[in-house]
Scaffold this motif. Structure first.
Motif, PDB file in Angstrom:
ATOM      1  N   UNK A  89       4.061  46.096 102.879  1.00 44.08           N
ATOM      2  CA  UNK A  89       5.456  45.950 102.461  1.00 44.08           C
ATOM      3  C   UNK A  89       5.847  47.207 101.683  1.00 44.08           C
ATOM      4  N   UNK A  90       6.991  47.789 102.030  1.00 46.58           N
ATOM      5  CA  UNK A  90       7.437  48.958 101.297  1.00 46.58           C
ATOM      6  C   UNK A  90       7.813  48.587  99.875  1.00 46.58           C
ATOM      7  N   UNK A  91       7.504  49.455  98.899  1.00 46.50           N
ATOM      8  CA  UNK A  91       7.842  49.160  97.503  1.00 46.50           C
ATOM      9  C   UNK A  91       9.334  49.335  97.254  1.00 46.50           C
ATOM     10  N   UNK A  92       9.798  48.760  96.161  1.00 52.25           N
ATOM     11  CA  UNK A  92      11.212  48.849  95.786  1.00 52.25           C
ATOM     12  C   UNK A  92      11.668  50.304  95.694  1.00 52.25           C
ATOM     13  N   UNK A  93      10.782  51.191  95.259  1.00 50.17           N
ATOM     14  CA  UNK A  93      11.141  52.601  95.057  1.00 50.17           C
ATOM     15  C   UNK A  93      10.846  53.457  96.295  1.00 50.17           C
ATOM     16  N   UNK A  94      10.860  52.862  97.487  1.00 51.82           N
ATOM     17  CA  UNK A  94      10.447  53.602  98.682  1.00 51.82           C
ATOM     18  C   UNK A  94      11.350  54.796  98.961  1.00 51.82           C
ATOM     19  N   UNK A  95      12.635  54.716  98.616  1.00 54.63           N
ATOM     20  CA  UNK A  95      13.519  55.848  98.893  1.00 54.63           C
ATOM     21  C   UNK A  95      13.209  57.028  97.972  1.00 54.63           C
ATOM     22  N   UNK A  96      12.827  56.744  96.740  1.00 55.63           N
ATOM     23  CA  UNK A  96      12.394  57.811  95.840  1.00 55.63           C
ATOM     24  C   UNK A  96      11.128  58.472  96.378  1.00 55.63           C
ATOM     25  N   UNK A  97      10.196  57.677  96.888  1.00 58.62           N
ATOM     26  CA  UNK A  97       8.982  58.235  97.489  1.00 58.62           C
ATOM     27  C   UNK A  97       9.324  59.159  98.654  1.00 58.62           C
ATOM     28  N   UNK A  98      10.291  58.744  99.469  1.00 57.36           N
ATOM     29  CA  UNK A  98      10.683  59.570 100.611  1.00 57.36           C
ATOM     30  C   UNK A  98      11.266  60.907 100.165  1.00 57.36           C
ATOM     31  N   UNK A  99      12.092  60.868  99.119  1.00 57.99           N
ATOM     32  CA  UNK A  99      12.738  62.097  98.639  1.00 57.99           C
ATOM     33  C   UNK A  99      11.759  62.999  97.905  1.00 57.99           C
ATOM     34  N   UNK A 100      10.879  62.412  97.127  1.00 58.57           N
ATOM     35  CA  UNK A 100       9.971  63.195  96.283  1.00 58.57           C
ATOM     36  C   UNK A 100       8.767  63.716  97.047  1.00 58.57           C
ATOM     37  N   UNK A 101       8.255  62.913  97.991  1.00 57.08           N
ATOM     38  CA  UNK A 101       6.983  63.248  98.634  1.00 57.08           C
ATOM     39  C   UNK A 101       7.128  63.661 100.102  1.00 57.08           C
ATOM     40  N   UNK A 102       7.841  62.863 100.893  1.00 55.49           N
ATOM     41  CA  UNK A 102       7.821  63.077 102.342  1.00 55.49           C
ATOM     42  C   UNK A 102       8.648  64.289 102.754  1.00 55.49           C
ATOM     43  N   UNK A 103       9.910  64.358 102.317  1.00 51.78           N
ATOM     44  CA  UNK A 103      10.752  65.475 102.744  1.00 51.78           C
ATOM     45  C   UNK A 103      10.190  66.821 102.291  1.00 51.78           C
ATOM     46  N   UNK A 104       9.806  67.002 101.025  1.00 50.34           N
ATOM     47  CA  UNK A 104       9.228  68.305 100.649  1.00 50.34           C
ATOM     48  C   UNK A 104       7.957  68.641 101.438  1.00 50.34           C
ATOM     49  N   UNK A 105       7.130  67.629 101.716  1.00 48.57           N
ATOM     50  CA  UNK A 105       5.896  67.890 102.486  1.00 48.57           C
ATOM     51  C   UNK A 105       6.232  68.322 103.904  1.00 48.57           C
TER      52      UNK A 105
END
Length: 276
Positions: A89-105
């Motif tokens: 299950x995706x966490x409540x803060x999944x959009x922050x994870x996407x912005x902070x971790x996935x896009x920069x990577x």
């Protein structure tokens, strides 16, 4: 419908290393106008049920209007990117994870350097609009500006009601078959999005206060007939980012790039031209 005069670029894959928020990822991406390697980049962040294929030809049309290269990609769990494991299950803060971790990577994996990022525009729709806002807040020196289309800053009753109705449609109509054209693992895409939005803990989610660090040009667009959010979403953006410009589109629902693409392109092109 895909414009027959425009050849659809091929999709490629980038391998991203594991971080604290996710395991190793394989991300489906596509370059638009790749030959224009001196042009600024527009990065497109799709909605909660979106993917590269779901955008159709709108990113290409906008990039041609702006004179930019385009980078479109399927976020984890969508399209042909690494699917969500069905028990996760995706966490409540999944959009922050996407912005902070996935896009920069992903930008790192594609060797998009600091100079290019400072000229880069981040354009997102719905959940992707929220991710665009979060990226602009977290990395204020790593973009030229942002466009948030029907973004979510907090959870409204109308959003939860519409998302609950969509779950019924997914499980009782041919919606699942229709969406399976755009995702290798359609249940990964649907339930990743649907489960987190219907999680009671998500009702307290808000990113409004995180946006105060945005100092680059910001355009927020909302349709008057959006059944997933009200004008309170973009009004709140201006409360926290006073320099933000708002555009309200009549006779337009949650997807302005499908409901009113010409008007949306006019608004974005005028804004980008003013701030380039």
């Amino acid at each position: 419908m895909q414009n027959p005069a425009v050849e659809t670029p091929a999709s490629h894959f980038a391998d991203l290393p594991a971080t604290a928020s996710h395991g190793p990822l394989r991300i489906e991406y596509r370059w638009l106008n790749a030959a224009a390697n001196a042009a600024p980049i527009a990065v497109f962040l799709h909605e909660g049920l979106g993917s590269i294929a779901m955008w159709r030809d709108w990113p290409q049309t906008l990039c041609e209007r702006l004179g930019m290269r385009g980078l479109v990609y399927s976020r984890p769990g969508y399209g042909r990117s690494t699917p969500r494991e069905h028990h996760v299950k995706w966490p409540v803060h999944f959009m922050t994870d996407q912005a902070r971790d996935v896009l920069p990577a992903l930008l790192d994996a594609l060797h998009i350097d600091t100079r290019e990022r400072r000229r880069m525009w981040v354009i997102g729709h719905s959940d992707g609009g929220s991710i665009a806002l979060l990226y602009a807040a977290l990395f204020p020196d790593a973009l030229a500006g942002a466009v948030a289309i029907a973004p979510h800053l907090f959870v409204e009753d109308v959003s939860v009601q519409s998302i609950a109705q969509t779950k019924v449609l997914y499980e009782t109509t041919d919606l699942r078959n229709k969406l399976s054209r755009y995702h290798a693992d359609v249940d990964s895409a649907f339930y990743g999005w649907n489960d987190v939005w219907l999680n009671p803990a998500f009702r307290q989610w808000s990113i409004a206060e995180q946006l105060t660090s945005i100092d680059k040009p910001l355009l927020a667009v909302q349709g008057h007939d959006d059944n997933y959010g009200t004008m309170a979403q973009i009004d709140t953006i201006q409360d926290y980012v006073p320099h933000a410009q708002l555009a309200r589109l009549d006779a337009c629902g949650h997807s302005p790039h499908r409901d009113a693409p010409d008007r949306l392109n006019d608004v974005i092109a005028a804004f980008v031209s003013e701030h380039q």
